[in-house]
Design a protein around this motif. Sequence first.
Motif, PDB file in Angstrom:
ATOM      1  N   LEU A 187      37.563  32.502  31.040  1.00 15.45           N
ATOM      2  CA  LEU A 187      36.685  32.187  31.916  1.00 15.45           C
ATOM      3  C   LEU A 187      36.253  33.367  33.097  1.00 15.45           C
ATOM      4  O   LEU A 187      35.270  33.535  33.470  1.00 15.45           O
ATOM      5  CB  LEU A 187      36.660  30.781  32.427  1.00 15.45           C
ATOM      6  N   LYS A 225      29.799  28.534  33.593  1.00 15.96           N
ATOM      7  CA  LYS A 225      31.037  29.079  33.885  1.00 15.96           C
ATOM      8  C   LYS A 225      31.847  28.884  35.153  1.00 15.96           C
ATOM      9  O   LYS A 225      33.075  28.604  35.005  1.00 15.96           O
ATOM     10  CB  LYS A 225      30.936  30.608  33.411  1.00 15.96           C
ATOM     11  N   GLU A 247      32.867  25.283  35.193  1.00 20.35           N
ATOM     12  CA  GLU A 247      34.120  24.976  34.087  1.00 20.35           C
ATOM     13  C   GLU A 247      35.337  25.737  34.596  1.00 20.35           C
ATOM     14  O   GLU A 247      36.598  25.061  34.591  1.00 20.35           O
ATOM     15  CB  GLU A 247      33.652  25.779  32.715  1.00 20.35           C
ATOM     16  N   GLU A 249      23.992  30.425  33.123  1.00 22.64           N
ATOM     17  CA  GLU A 249      24.894  30.615  32.250  1.00 22.64           C
ATOM     18  C   GLU A 249      26.461  30.869  33.273  1.00 22.64           C
ATOM     19  O   GLU A 249      27.505  30.334  33.034  1.00 22.64           O
ATOM     20  CB  GLU A 249      25.098  31.771  31.334  1.00 22.64           C
ATOM     21  N   ASN A 296      34.665  36.033  31.635  1.00 20.86           N
ATOM     22  CA  ASN A 296      33.228  35.909  31.270  1.00 20.86           C
ATOM     23  C   ASN A 296      32.652  35.798  32.629  1.00 20.86           C
ATOM     24  O   ASN A 296      31.411  36.601  32.482  1.00 20.86           O
ATOM     25  CB  ASN A 296      33.292  34.542  30.646  1.00 20.86           C
ATOM     26  N   THR A 297      33.056  35.061  33.633  1.00 21.88           N
ATOM     27  CA  THR A 297      32.393  35.250  34.924  1.00 21.88           C
ATOM     28  C   THR A 297      32.183  36.756  35.207  1.00 21.88           C
ATOM     29  O   THR A 297      31.080  37.359  35.900  1.00 21.88           O
ATOM     30  CB  THR A 297      32.833  34.744  35.906  1.00 21.88           C
TER      31      THR A 297
END
Length: 681
Positions: free
Chosen positions: A475, A273, A276, A269, A478-479
């Motif tokens: 993002l 990410k 992206e 995941e 999230n990372t």
Amino acid sequence: MSEQPPVFERVDRRIEQEDKFTEKQKKRFKEFFREYYAELQFETNDIRLDRFSAENFRTIDETDIDFNRTDTILYGRNSKGKTSLVKALLYNIAGLPKNPSAFDMTNLVNKKKSALSTTGYWTIDDSPATLERALRQSGQGSSLSGDEEPYLSDGHTTEATISGKFTDPSDVLETFGLQSLKQRGHDPYSVLSLFFLMSEDFTRFLGEKHSELMDLLFGVNITTVISAIENKIDELELEDEEDEAAQELRRYESEQEILGVDLQSIQTELQEKLDELKEKEDELENLKSALDGENQLDKLRDQRNELRGRLADLKTKRSRVVEELASVRRTIERYQDTELVSDMSGIADELRGFMTIPDRCPICTNEVDTSQREAMLHDHACPLCQKEMPDDRYRTEVEYAQSENATDTDGVQHEETLEDLRKQEQELVGRQRRLNNQIENLEARIEELSRDIQQNDLSDLADERDNLQREVRSLRDNTVELRVKEDTLKQQLARVTYERKANAHLVDIAKAKDNQRQAFRRLKAIIAKTRQSHRERIKSKIGDEMQQLFSNFTEGTLRDAHSVEFKSGGSYHFEIITSSERLDSSVADESTAEINLHALLFHTAVLKLLSQSINTLPLRLFVVDSPFANEVDERNAKDIADFISALPKILPDYQIILASAETGDFDPGRYSGRYNLVEFE
């Protein structure tokens, strides 16, 4: 090199026969047996009592008795201190036992006094020695001291010599042959109970609790090996964490697998990410580049104007190519059809009229003047509507003039020129095609810029930039979260992996311990079997000695006794078989003298056998307290008296000391020829 005991060969043979032992274990266990098979060694050989004195010992105020190393009977009325004297003798040798109440060695100091003293005048290997031991009491029932402060000196001293210098208690025990047995776990009082037969417990030495001591006394040193094996088995007992290691290992293996899957999922995941995020960051960077500066709209217009200039240049080039191509093609046509030469003037007029630039725009149909027509020729587009004119709709006088000159071409060069013209035609067609593509691309780009300019601002691009910035921030968050989870999982996985390895190591240790423990248990079974065979031989010898003693019993319970059977197992309890019953030593009838008879027979037989051994305890005393303790059993009184009379003959190597109450069953004169009689008053 001294010859090894025969038991070594027997044990080695049994170890070799054990198929569950590895060769390494067989070798190790043979060495283990020899290491712990330690024979008893005594520094003295013969100890006898010459004289004994005691002060303030229980009921004794003061007493001093000469034994002269002879068999002696102490007699007198009850409660005069005969038993106290025997206890004082025990105390002189060994001090206080570890558990005084177990051996009735409490309340030793006379109630009216604060200290007691004992002095034994001994002969040790034909040399006189004096052993003094006192006991001090601080207050009624308070702490005791002095029992660990003996004084052993050479010669027979007539005065008390105890001062600040004492003999190490272990040295005293070593002199009397008790220290090595104590080191093997046997209380000195337990050992002395073989030599001191006390009225409070005639069966103290019988039973299983002294089986190992009996083994040692008779040279069966296998017992020490078994004790070492049992200690080893205890040492190999699994610790709690080792015992639980297998279960913990399974738990950590499962946890490791789960964490590994979770970590792989998080990492996958995270990579998605990151990919992206990279894509969005690149897109955002492009937008930022597009939005850089305050005059972006002007830049777009300048860019469009620049492109329009380039487009005009390309169209001019294309017009020239078109003109040139048209001219070449007309020339080719004239070369191909020479018959047209005569009609060229009429055709020229027609062509002139056809190629003349129109007075109106063919697209928007508006009238154009001379300057506007020139602009149409130059730009190939209407100056009014800005639309491009089709190639087939505009003409030029120049082509016409060129076509006029073509009619004058020399016919001689006709063929050669025609071929060159065709090559020129193909080249011009290619150039025209390339120019058309370039023009189309520029027109598309100009159209795109025109649309952007029509928007009059860059709000859509700014909104797109803002959205991208929010996406990039999200993002990135999230990372970060995923990296934190990844680090946490890695730490957990590292911890679980360590615990799994640690428990796997503990499992290996536990397995090794269990294998060793099982091997030692098998070794113990082998040694125990060997020991049991030794014990059976000892029991058989003791039984034979006891049977020989039956001849001394003619009237009482044992008058028709004929055999002795020892019980199986480690116990030294036995049954005396008579013609009418079996007398069990473990359940002897205390209402009769049966218990006295069992004890006298057993102790006498054991001491007789020990006296025949080369290496045995040096103490040569056999002390019997109150052999006639049970006065109601009159039918055995004569047999007991006869046996006491025979004891000096039965045990010639021991100094017999008897303490008896002066009762109706006791006649001192009966023993005058065999014992030194001392009346205790």
